[in-house]
Structures are given as structure tokens and as C-alpha cells.
Design a protein around this motif. Sequence first.
Motif: not given
Length: 504
Positions: A30-38, A149-156, A179-183, A347-353
Amino acid sequence: MQKRTLSFWEIWNMSFGFLGIQFGFALQNANTSRIFETLGANVDQIPILWIAAPVTGLVVQPIIGYFSDRTWTRLGRRRPYFLVGAILSSIALFIMPNSPTLWIAAGTLWIMDASINISMEPFRAFVGDNLPARQRTLGFSMQSFFIGIGAVIGSLLPYMFSSWFGISNTAAEGVIPDSVKWSFYVGGIVFFLAVLWTVIRSKEYSPEELAAFEQADKKITPVKETEEERVRNIRNQLYYGIGMFVIGAGVSWYVYANSLTKELYILFVGLIVAGLLFMVTSVLRKQKVKNGFTTIITDMLNMPETMKQLAWVQFFSWFALFSMWIYTTAAVTGHVFGTSDPTSELYNDAADWVPVMFTVYNGVAAAVAFLLPVLARRTSNKVTHLLALCVGGIGLISIYFLSSKAGLLLSMVGVGVAWASILSLPYAMLSGSLPSAKMGYYMGVFNFFIVIPQIVAATILGYLIKEFFSNEPVYALIIGGFAMILSGLLTLRVKTNRKLDIHE
């Protein structure tokens, strides 16, 4: 002599580690593409940055499977690999969001995916080792439940940290939001503790006991290769190797001569390497050399017929999933919300969705994990898998036509049904055709048909989107949707053991 019927809670304990594995896997997806774009990656660069992960899996999975089949320690057969993979994965999860540059992030993804594979690959064989045939569907469904279950919590998690706890989801250019770091930090801890629970709370049969079960169960008996068959197989291995080498070299030359996108080299150079491995193995076997290398390469040609048929089903369904994991962030931010600026609030609100969307499909997968076997009893595994994949394909295609957050969540309901089926029914159909002595190895090889479509998606989709779809990532999701429907249709040609197919 038969395997003992395990209680619900014993199956729960042996599957619990998947909660942590999928927790980490969901954060990665869920977050790797976001990290790469950032960190400065362009949309058409993202697939090639992801390529390290599946290439690593292609190497790691059969090797881990091969050695786990031959391992027996005080800790057991599969559990040492669970534990080592969990330790390495947890470390990588802590490092990933602190990557200072794009290439360090890509390298960390490589290490993290390899480590996750070390833990995850033996878990499929763990079910085959420990459960009698009549309980394997429940075992794979239990894994699907924990994956969901793991993916629900991890993605959220990034959304929860930013919306519920006020942790910033924006940062300066080139810096990963808190928010991404602490996740990722929480994911690393959960990964390790969940796998540790399975390691401590589960038991395994010894190799001698498994051999006795195999001898008592006449449904699956290893076939001894005659000398005539050995000669024929060596010849076929050489021909396959030459064929792969010629095709790979020819297409690579065509890519070079026509100055096509360099990402295409990865796929076809890989085909050249595979061809060379087959040719070298053929020569070694002709000289009667037998070792781990020749066994690993040779047994790829000796896959059970059911496994060969399921390979095509896996290929197209995982091609669809990988297109979704790569391009959903770019498609949602660009096509649905109309922004491509990673520093903007929109962008970040959309990416968080996107993690919320992934939460929905994983939540649906957890919810229906135990319902699919019920439907399969009334029809069959094949029909159930067909229906689930068609629903998932329609869900992916529908994203093109949506313009609201609520609509995007509805599309993920269909994907969730398909995801639950992909995680359980192919393995239920496969498990009855594998000898226990090679359960880990063949489960690893079966994962080739998860990894290869990822490589194809990462090398081909970027080229297609750039050349034919004006760099509009949403079209990758449409391609993925049709691939998932095709996968469902291919399920109908799979030949399975009818008794296992209806879970008697």
C-alpha cells in the motif's frame, strides 16, 4: 497410519503467523509506490523499481522450499525459516520509511521482499505437512482469514495515525511522512511477534513420520523415473533451454534495435538466464551429476498435471493483483482526484484513501474466507474460483468509471472476494497432487506463477501505459481486470481430485 485431526485452536495457532506476515506485506504493497514517488520517482519508473521484489522471490522461494523439505532441527522443519524471515523482515520494515534516497528504498524493498518470502513460503507447506487432506481447506481458509485481518490493520495504519492520532501525513519534499514511518515501525513489531507465536505454539511431524504417512496414503506415490524417461527428460530439458535462450536473445535484440523501453530487457534477459540454467542442468544430468541445483531445475519439468494447469490460473490472477498494487495510488490520485503533486494536501488525502481501499478488500477477504468452502461444497472449487475472479475483475475495471471515495470502496468489495479465493482455493486444489517429501519445494515452484506475472507486469505495463495510454495509470487497472476474468475462465480446465475438490 494417518495424520491426527487437529482442533480449531491448533489450526489457529499454526496459521497465526500469517497475521504478521500479511501485516508487513500490506504495508509494503500500500505504501511503497507512495514512498518511491515521494523520493522522486516518475509514474513510468515505479514498475521497474518494484521489479527487485519478484526477482528476489523467484530465486528465494524454490531454494527455501527445497531446503525446508530437507531440514530437521530441534525447532522443527519449517519453523526455523519462519523465525529467521521474521527477524529480517522486521528490520527491513524499520529501515524502509527512513530511506534517504530512491535507490536505497528500492534496495530495501529487495531485502524486505526476500525476507518476507523466507517466512511466507514454508507456511503453505506447513498446512500440507500437518493437516490430513480433509482439513487442508480449513487450514488454507484460516490462513486467508489472518491474511485479511493483518492486511486490514496494516493497510489502515497510515490513515489511522493521521486521522485519529493527529500524526502528520505530509512532509517536506523528499521526506516520508511520520504517519507512514510509525506504521512501518508497528508493522515490524507485529510481524515478529505473530510469527513467534506460531513458532512457539505449533508442532511438526518428523521426516520419518511424514514418510510413514506417505506410505500409508496410496493416493500420492512418487513415480520412479526409468532410464528411458530420464534420457527423454534430459533431452527435453536441453530443447526447452535452447528455446528460451533463442526467444530471449531474439526479443532482446529487437528491443535494442528499435530503441524500445529498457525495462523490457529485464523480462527477456531473464528468459536467456533461465535457458542457460536449463541447458547447464541438461549437460550435468547427462554426466549423471546430481545435486541440489540439478534437482531444483529438473523438478520444474516434473510438476503434477494439476499444478501445470493451475499455473495459468495463478499467472493471470496475480498479474491483475500486481497491476493494482503498482498503479492504484497513481490512478486514484490522478484519474479520480485529478492531482499528481506529491507535496499537495489533495494528493496526500487521496493517497491516504488507497490504504483504506486496500483495507476494504482485505476485510472482505477475511469475512468471506470461511464462506467460499460452503459455496464450493454446493458447486466445486473450480466454479467458486471462477465466480470470485469474475467479481474481482469487474471491481478493478469499475474504477475507471468512478468519481467518489464511496464508489472506490465498493469496487474493492469485488476485489476482496477474488483475493479470498486466490489465497485459498488454488492451494486446496493443488495440495492433493503433491508428495509430502517435496511439498515445500513444489509450493515454492508454484509461487513462480505468482512471481513471474509480477515481473511481466513490472516490465510490460509501464511500456504499455506510456506508449498506448498517454501515461494514464488507470488503464493498467482495466488490463488487470480483464486478466482476472481470464484467470477465472482458465480455472474450468483444471483437473482435480473430486473428493478433495468438494472438501470431503
